[in-house]
Design a protein around this motif. Structure first.
Motif, PDB file in Angstrom:
ATOM      1  N   GLY A 111       0.758  -1.239   0.000  1.00  0.00           N
ATOM      2  CA  GLY A 111       0.000   0.000   0.000  1.00  0.00           C
ATOM      3  C   GLY A 111       0.788   1.289   0.000  1.00  0.00           C
TER       4      GLY A 111
ATOM      5  N   ALA B 139      -8.485 -14.189  -3.542  1.00  0.00           N
ATOM      6  CA  ALA B 139      -7.593 -13.034  -3.626  1.00  0.00           C
ATOM      7  C   ALA B 139      -6.928 -12.951  -4.987  1.00  0.00           C
ATOM      8  CB  ALA B 139      -6.522 -13.116  -2.537  1.00  0.00           C
TER       9      ALA B 139
ATOM     10  N   SER C 245     -10.250  -5.922   0.552  1.00  0.00           N
ATOM     11  CA  SER C 245      -9.322  -4.793   0.516  1.00  0.00           C
ATOM     12  C   SER C 245     -10.024  -3.472   0.263  1.00  0.00           C
ATOM     13  CB  SER C 245      -8.255  -5.030  -0.557  1.00  0.00           C
ATOM     14  OG  SER C 245      -8.857  -5.196  -1.834  1.00  0.00           O
ATOM     15  N   ASN C 246     -11.177  -3.485  -0.401  1.00  0.00           N
ATOM     16  CA  ASN C 246     -11.891  -2.231  -0.623  1.00  0.00           C
ATOM     17  C   ASN C 246     -12.636  -1.771   0.624  1.00  0.00           C
ATOM     18  OD1 ASN C 246     -13.794  -4.226  -0.613  1.00  0.00           O
ATOM     19  ND2 ASN C 246     -14.813  -3.623  -2.496  1.00  0.00           N
TER      20      ASN C 246
ATOM     21  N   LYS D 160      -8.078  -1.627   3.864  1.00  0.00           N
ATOM     22  CA  LYS D 160      -6.850  -1.970   3.156  1.00  0.00           C
ATOM     23  C   LYS D 160      -5.890  -2.764   4.030  1.00  0.00           C
ATOM     24  CE  LYS D 160      -7.103   2.033   0.079  1.00  0.00           C
ATOM     25  NZ  LYS D 160      -6.449   3.294  -0.349  1.00  0.00           N
TER      26      LYS D 160
ATOM     27  N   GLY E 251      -6.814  -6.322   4.313  1.00  0.00           N
ATOM     28  CA  GLY E 251      -7.043  -6.978   3.035  1.00  0.00           C
ATOM     29  C   GLY E 251      -5.794  -7.133   2.195  1.00  0.00           C
ATOM     30  N   ARG E 252      -4.620  -6.776   2.734  1.00  0.00           N
ATOM     31  CA  ARG E 252      -3.349  -6.927   2.016  1.00  0.00           C
ATOM     32  C   ARG E 252      -2.490  -7.969   2.723  1.00  0.00           C
ATOM     33  NH1 ARG E 252      -2.225  -2.721  -1.596  1.00  0.00           N
ATOM     34  NH2 ARG E 252      -3.600  -0.912  -1.448  1.00  0.00           N
TER      35      ARG E 252
ATOM     36  N   LEU F 170      -4.148  -9.080  -2.673  1.00  0.00           N
ATOM     37  CA  LEU F 170      -5.283  -8.340  -2.133  1.00  0.00           C
ATOM     38  C   LEU F 170      -6.471  -9.287  -2.007  1.00  0.00           C
ATOM     39  CD1 LEU F 170      -5.164  -5.150  -4.409  1.00  0.00           C
ATOM     40  CD2 LEU F 170      -4.381  -5.298  -2.060  1.00  0.00           C
TER      41      LEU F 170
ATOM     42  N   ASP G 294     -10.155 -10.204  -2.340  1.00  0.00           N
ATOM     43  CA  ASP G 294     -11.330  -9.772  -3.099  1.00  0.00           C
ATOM     44  C   ASP G 294     -12.632 -10.196  -2.440  1.00  0.00           C
ATOM     45  OD1 ASP G 294     -10.024  -8.410  -5.082  1.00  0.00           O
ATOM     46  OD2 ASP G 294      -9.895 -10.120  -6.444  1.00  0.00           O
TER      47      ASP G 294
END
Length: 646
Positions: free
Chosen positions: A317, A545, A618-619, A622, A625-626, A640, A642
Motif C-alpha cells: 500500500g 484473492a 481490501s476495498n 486496506k 485486506g493486504r 489483495l 477480493d
C-alpha cells in the motif's frame, strides 16, 4: 538378571532360551488369585459404604426442603391476595396494577393504596422503575439496537481534517533499503537535524560506540536501542520514532534491511503511508542491493533487498517515495553527478514498472554520516561536501523533500479498526499499542477485541507524538490541552480541536488502556473494533484473492502449495487450495484453472488458513485486506483479498 536385554543380535534359539525370565519360585499361582479376590472384596465394601453415605445426605436435603415449603405455605396463607380487573389486592388495602401499555414497555409498575392504615401516607399511583441491573440484563438478552451515530460536533471536526482547513497532517513513513545502506544512521541524523535528540546524547553514544569499535554507528543508536542490534550493527526489529517538520507530523518506522528479517520489514511497511528508500551510492553496495539475484547453494533464489523492498512496499500500500542516494561523499568520485544520475535512472525505471507514479517520487543526494543535504545549511560538519554538491545540485534537501509528500486521505468515518502490535498489563488494566487504521477511538468507548470476541472499556487514550530536544522522542504523550493564550500559528494541530481531545484517529499510533478484559486474551495481531455486531470485521479461514507472483520464482506455485501468509504483524500457515485464473502481461484474456503459476503472472486464487483470522475485503479495509506469501524464506507473491468465503 536384568529383564531388559538387547535382542537385536540374537538368533531364534537364543531369543527363546531365557530360563531366568520364567524363574518364579516362591510366588505360587494360588497366592496370586487369593490376593486378587481380597482386593476385589475390599473395593466392593468401600463402594457400598460410599453409596450409603450419599443416600443419607440426599434424605437430609429432602427433609430440609419440605420444612421450608411448609413454612412458606403458612406465610402465604396469612396474606391472600385477590385479583380484580387485572389488579392484585394485598393485605392493608395495597393494590398493584399492571399499568398501561406504555408502562409495560418501560417495565414500570403502578402501586396504589386504597385505605392506608393510620400513620401511613402514600402518594397515589407511584411508579417504580426497574433497577439498572435488570434493565441491562434485558438489553443483553435482546438483539443489539440500532447502529450508534457519531455526534454532529465530532463528525464536523473529523471531516474538517480531510478538507485541510490549515490542520497539520500525520504520515507514517517506513525507512527501506538494502542492508548497510545507512538507513538507521540517516534516521538518527534526521532526528538530530529536526532537534528531536540532543548533541549531548550524540556525544554519549559516540563515546560508547567507540569503546566497542563501532564509532561510525553512533547516530544509528538513536533507533537501534537493543544491545544485540548495537553489537552486530544491524537493525533487527522495527524502531518507531516521531519527528515533526514544517508541514507534517511523521511516525518513522525504521525497518531492517537484512533478508533474514523480512517478516519484521513487512510488519512495518504494512503500517506506512509513504516511504524513504535509502540507496548506497558506493560502487558494489548499490549493485548488490539492486541485483536481480541468482541461485544460492541451497537452491533458493537470492535478490537484492532494494528490489524486494520496492515490490513489497507497493503490494502493501505504499504509493509515494523519497529516494535518498546515501554515501555519495565516499563514492568515486566524491559527490559525482554522473553516479547520482546513473542510480536515479535505474531506480526510477524499476519503480515505474511496479506501479509507482513518477510525480510521487523524489530523488535526493545525501550523506547521513556528515549531514550534507539532510536539512538547510546551518551547522555544517562537512563544508567541502556542501560546496561540491551545490556545484551541480539545485534540488531540495531531505527535509524539504519529505514536506513534498501528499497528505494521506483517512477513513475517519468508517468503523473502528486498531491493529494491536504490543500488549502489557499493570494492575487490573491492560495497555495495548497499535495503529488506528480507520475510524477513531475515544476515552470511555466500549470496544471488542477480535478474534477472541471479548469486550472491554477504553479507560485512557494517548497518541504517539514527537517531543523536542531534551525530551524522549519515542515515548507516548497524552495530547495537551489547547493553548488559548499567546501567539498561535496559522496552522492548527489536531490537539487544538476540543471535540477531538482524548481521541486517537485513523493513521495515529495509539496507546490505549483497557479495563474489563483478561490480558491473556489479547496478543499482537488482534484487532480492536466497534462492539456493534454489524460494524465488526469478519473472522474467517478462507478467502479469494488477487496475487502478483514475484518475477524470479525458484519453484512454480501449484494447487495445494503450502505457504506462510504475512498480514500486518502476524503470520500463519496457509494452503493455496484452488488456482482460479492467471494472466500474463499482454494477454488478451485470463487463463482459467491454470495448473501452475510462474514468475511475473497475476492470478486469482483461493487460500485456506490454518486458523481463523480477522480479514476483510481490501476495498473495505486496506490493512486487513493486504498480505504477503512466503515460502522457504523467500517472498513468492503479494496479494489483495477480493472476497471472504468462510
Amino acid at each position: 538378571m536384568s529383564r531388559h536385554r538387547n535382542i537385536r543380535n540374537l538368533d531364534e534359539e537364543d531369543y527363546y532360551d531365557d530360563d531366568d525370565y520364567y524363574d518364579d519360585d516362591g510366588y505360587g499361582e494360588d497366592d496370586y488369585y487369593v490376593e486378587q479376590k481380597r482386593e476385589k472384596e475390599r473395593k466392593q465394601k468401600e463402594e457400598a459404604a460410599k453409596k450409603a453415605k450419599q443416600n443419607q445426605l440426599k434424605q437430609q436435603q429432602k427433609q430440609q426442603q419440605q420444612q421450608k415449603l411448609q413454612q412458606q405455605q403458612q406465610q402465604q396463607a396469612k396474606v391472600t391476595p385477590k385479583k380484580k380487573n387485572g389488579e392484585v389486592s394485598c393485605a392493608g388495602g395495597i393494590s398493584v396494577a399492571p399499568g398501561n401499555k406504555g408502562a409495560k414497555k418501560d417495565g414500570q409498575i403502578s402501586v396504589s393504596v386504597a385505605n392506608p392504615p393510620p400513620g401511613l401516607s402514600v402518594e397515589p399511583a407511584k411508579k417504580i422503575q426497574p433497577s439498572s441491573a435488570v434493565a441491562s440484563s434485558r438489553t443483553s438478552n435482546n438483539k443489539q439496537g440500532p447502529i450508534p451515530q457519531i455526534l454532529p460536533k465530532v463528525l464536523a471536526a473529523i471531516r474538517s481534517l480531510n478538507e485541510g482547513n490549515n490542520i497539520r497532517s500525520h504520515l507514517s513513513m517506513v525507512i527501506l533499503g538494502h542492508v548497510d545502506a545507512g538507513k538507521s544512521t540517516l534516521t538518527g541524523r534526521l532526528m538530530l537535524a529536526l532537534n528531536h535528540v540532543s548533541q549531548r546524547q550524540l556525544q554519549k553514544y559516540q563515546k560508547a560506540s567507540s569503546a566497542i569499535g563501532k564509532s561510525s554507528f553512533a547516530l544509528a543508536w538513536f533507533t537501534d536501542e537493543d544491545e544485540s542490534e548495537r553489537e552486530r550493527g544491524v537493525t533487527i526489529d522495527i524502531a518507531t520514532k516521531f519527528v515533526t517538520t514544517s508541514k507534517f507530523d511523521f511516525t518513522i518506522l525504521d525497518a531492517p534491511g537484512h533478508k533474514d528479517f523480512i517478516p519484521n520489514m513487512i510488519s512495518g511497511t504494512a503500517s506506512a503511508d509513504c516511504g524513504l528508500l535509502v540507496v548506497a551510492a558506493t560502487t558494489g553496495e548499490f549493485e548488490a542491493g539492486f541485483a536481480k539475484g541468482g541461485t544460492a547453494d541451497d537452491g533458493s533464489r537470492t535478490c537484492g533487498q532494494t528490489r524486494e523492498h520496492i515490490i513489497l512496499s507497493r503490494g502493501l500500500g505504499v504509493t509515494q517515495f523519497v529516494v535518498a542516494v546515501n554515501k555519495l561523499d565516499v563514492a568515486e568520485p566524491s559527490w559525482g553527478k554522473d553516479r547520482f544520475e546513473y542510480i536515479k535512472s535505474l531506480i526510477l525505471d524499476f519503480l515505474k514498472e511496479n506501479g509507482f507514479k513518477e510525480k510521487r517520487i523524489t530523488f535526493v543526494p545525501v550523506s547521513g554520516l556528515t549531514g550534507v543535504n539532510v536539512s538547510k545549511e546551518g551547522n555544517m560538519e562537512d563544508e567541502q561536501g556542501w560546496k561540491a554538491l551545490r556545484r551541480w545540485y539545485k534540488g531540495p534537501t531531505l527535509v524539504e523533500a519529505l514536506d513534498g509528500f501528499m497528505p494521506a486521505k483517512r477513513e475517519f468515518e468508517k468503523p473502528l479498526r486498531v491493529i494491536v502490535t504490543d500488549v502489557s498489563s499493570e494492575g487490573k488494566n491492560v495497555t495495548v499499542r497499535g495503529r488506528v487504521v480507520q475510524g477513531f477511538v475515544r476515552t470511555g468507548d466500549g470496544i471488542v477485541v477480535l478474534p477472541v470476541g471479548d469486550g472491554a472499556n477504553v479507560v485512557n487514550v494517548e497518541r504517539g507524538k514527537a517531543s523536542k530536544e531534551g525530551a524522549s522522542p519515542y515515548s507516548f504523550a497524552a495530547a495537551p490541552a489547547p493553548n488559548n493564550g499567546g501567539s498561535q500559528s496559522a496552522e492548527k494541530h489536531v490537539d487544538d480541536i476540543p471535540e477531538l481531545q482524548n481521541c486517537a484517529l485513523a493513521g495515529d499510533i495509539v496507546e490505549a488502556t483497557l479495563s474489563g478484559i483478561d490480558p491473556a486474551r489479547i496478543s499482537p495481531g488482534c484487532v480492536v473494533c466497534h462492539p456493534h455486531i454489524s460494524l465488526r470485521p469478519k473472522v474467517k479461514r478462507k478467502f479469494e484473492a488477487r496475487v502478483l507472483v514475484m518475477e524470479r520464482l525458484a519453484v512454480p506455485i501449484i494447487r495445494g502449495s503450502q505457504v506462510l501468509l504475512h498480514m500486518h504483524s502476524i503470520d500463519v500457515p496457509a494452503v493455496l487450495n484452488k488456482l482460479v485464473s492467471s494472466e500474463k502481461r499482454g494477454d488478451a484474456q485470463p487463463r482459467q484453472n491454470p495448473r501452475v503459476l510462474t514468475g511475473g503472472v497475476t492470478a486469482t486464487v483461493e487460500i485456506t488458513l490454518s486458523e481463523k483470522l480477522v480479514i476483510e475485503e481490501s476495498n473495505e479495509c486496506k490493512s486487513l485486506g493486504r498480505f504477503v506469501l512466503r515460502r522457504g524464506g523467500d517472498t513468492i507473491a503479494v496479494g489483495l483479498i477480493d472476497k471472504v468465503l468462510g
